[in-house]
Design an enzyme around this catalytic site. Structure first.
Site, PDB file in Angstrom:
ATOM      1  N   LYS A 120     -59.860 -36.642 -39.242  1.00  0.00           N
ATOM      2  CA  LYS A 120     -61.118 -35.986 -39.708  1.00  0.00           C
ATOM      3  C   LYS A 120     -61.236 -36.376 -41.258  1.00  0.00           C
ATOM      4  CE  LYS A 120     -63.421 -33.694 -36.556  1.00  0.00           C
ATOM      5  NZ  LYS A 120     -63.898 -35.124 -35.882  1.00  0.00           N
ATOM      6  N   TYR A 168     -53.262 -41.011 -27.494  1.00  0.00           N
ATOM      7  CA  TYR A 168     -52.722 -39.921 -28.135  1.00  0.00           C
ATOM      8  C   TYR A 168     -51.351 -39.458 -27.110  1.00  0.00           C
ATOM      9  CZ  TYR A 168     -56.177 -39.496 -31.782  1.00  0.00           C
ATOM     10  OH  TYR A 168     -57.179 -39.822 -32.763  1.00  0.00           O
TER      11      TYR A 168
HETATM   12  C1  DHB Z   1     -56.336 -43.300 -36.951  1.00  0.00           C
HETATM   13  C2  DHB Z   1     -55.962 -42.129 -37.472  1.00  0.00           C
HETATM   14  C3  DHB Z   1     -55.946 -40.966 -36.940  1.00  0.00           C
HETATM   15  O1  DHB Z   1     -55.369 -39.936 -37.452  1.00  0.00           O
HETATM   16  C4  DHB Z   1     -56.571 -40.693 -35.371  1.00  0.00           C
HETATM   17  O2  DHB Z   1     -56.485 -39.622 -35.241  1.00  0.00           O
HETATM   18  C5  DHB Z   1     -56.891 -41.915 -35.026  1.00  0.00           C
HETATM   19  C6  DHB Z   1     -56.969 -43.121 -35.586  1.00  0.00           C
HETATM   20  C7  DHB Z   1     -56.129 -44.526 -37.220  1.00  0.00           C
HETATM   21  O3  DHB Z   1     -55.490 -44.626 -38.521  1.00  0.00           O
HETATM   22  O4  DHB Z   1     -56.584 -45.645 -36.844  1.00  0.00           O
END
Ligand code: DHB
Length: 390
Positions: A293, A200
């Site tokens: 989530k 992230y």
């Molecule tokens: C994915 C999507 C998300 O919003 C997240 O926080 C982590 C992974 C995904 O699509 O892999």
């Protein structure tokens, strides 16, 4: 037609509920306006909370634990630094990387194998009589035939454009909501993973998330304007944009075979239950995607509603269904907060001042440099323990 529980929506929430009810001997009809192919090809997130995997373990043939990969941490990247947040050492739990549409495919196969009355291409036009002991769903089949289903209870698992919501809240839109001045540009590509765990990244140009789908398919996102046209970028531009936002990692590139723009919204319906009807999942709430989530929250709603329906339909006990909305809303608002917080902490706001940007870095440092901060993040990301009411 008559059934005990009419479930509108054959997404993860509706199908899982039909499974849990069937285990308790409660029969249901599940219907969905979409075809099976449409449902199975919807692109979704990839992260399952530990509690979600544990409940999916009860579904025969579920591959979440066997095909999915356990992830014990994530990385936050900002100001040129990477910070790993470990889950097991803080909260004794993990998450699983397993594409949610695969979880859905498993559920459809399991329900059909179990003989579930599952109808695709059937539109619920209206729900009525929720103040009586026999609520009704008025439906139109794919060939245009109209029919109605009378039930003991109607469940709206029919997503953000829910039809059942009108019968529960008295209006289609009745709820609290907010919008965000950005969106995600998502891609799927054929390439090996660029990093072992999800990254992230907060960068001056905006947020990026390096996620995965499998050993050969990767999912990545970057923050963009909500009005971005998916075809506005060439493949080379997509890679340049993503790469610029994760300094320190060399992305492993490959053919991009899917692209989409995801809008950000937060929404919670004012009422989750009225008489003999209740809402679960996206029909009840929407979260922005940061933190993944959405489906996990839907599963938590379903576990609570299943307990409540067993009380009502097997024992004639109204107390658990009367308590459903309040119990579900406790977790929903914690997840709303977490999704909003992850979003606001990691994204570049178009109108941010210098103060706002420096404060945001202070916020990120408060999390990664603090044991308590890391623990809160690990607790929320892996999912709060599910409360059962049975
Ligand atoms: C994915 C999507 C998300 O919003 C997240 O926080 C982590 C992974 C995904 O699509 O892999």
């Amino acid at each position: 037609e008559r059934t005990r529980v009419a479930i509108v929506g054959a997404g993860p929430a509706g199908l899982l509920l039909s499974h849990l009810l069937a285990e308790a001997g409660i029969e249901s009809i599940v219907l969905d306006r979409r075809t099976r192919e449409e449902i199975e090809s919807t692109v979704r997130a990839g992260i399952l909370e530990q509690g979600t995997v544990e409940i999916l373990d009860t579904v025969p043939g579920s591959r979440a634990r066997t095909v999915g990969h356990r992830h014990d941490g994530i990385e936050f990247r900002f100001a040129g630094e990477g910070h790993r947040i470990d889950f097991p050492s803080h909260v004794g739990r993990s998450v699983w990387l397993y594409p949610q549409h695969e979880a859905l495919t498993d559920l459809i196969a399991a329900r059909l194998a179990a003989g579930q009355d599952l109808r695709f291409g059937v539109t619920a036009d209206r729900v009525d009589d929720v103040d009586t002991a026999t609520p009704r769903v008025f439906c139109t089949a794919a060939d245009g035939t109209r029919f109605e289903i009378a039930a003991d209870f109607v469940v709206g698992a029919d997503g953000s454009r829910s039809v059942v919501r009108t019968a529960v809240t008295g209006s289609h839109t009745g709820g609290s909501f907010r919008e965000y001045p950005f969106a995600w540009f998502g891609i799927l590509c054929e390439a090996p993973p660029s990093s072992e765990e999800l990254i992230y990244s907060n960068s001056p140009d905006g947020f990026a998330l390096i996620s995965q789908r499998s050993d050969t398919v990767q999912r990545m996102y970057f923050q963009c304007d909500p009005d971005t046209d998916v075809d506005a970028y060439s493949e080379a531009q997509l890679w340049d944009t993503l790469q610029a936002r994760v300094p320190g990692t060399t992305l492993r590139e490959g053919p991009i075979f899917q692209r989409d723009v995801l809008r950000f919204r937060s929404f919670v319906a004012h009422e989750l239950r009225h008489g003999r009807a209740a809402l679960v999942g996206d029909a009840a709430h929407t979260v922005p995607p940061t933190g993944a989530k959405g489906m996990n929250l839907a599963v938590a709603d379903v576990i609570l509603l299943n307990d409540a329906l067993q009380g009502l339909l097997l024992r004639g006990d109204e107390a658990p269904i009367d308590a459903y909305a309040e119990a579900a809303l406790r977790r929903i608002w914690k997840a709303q907060h977490f999704s909003w917080w992850m979003t606001s902490m990691l994204h570049a706001s178009p109108d941010a001042s210098e103060f706002d940007r420096l404060r945001q870095l202070g916020e990120l440092r408060s999390v990664v440099e603090s044991d308590a901060g890391q623990r809160y993040l690990a607790e929320a990301y892996t999912g709060w323990p599910l409360q059962r009411t049975l």
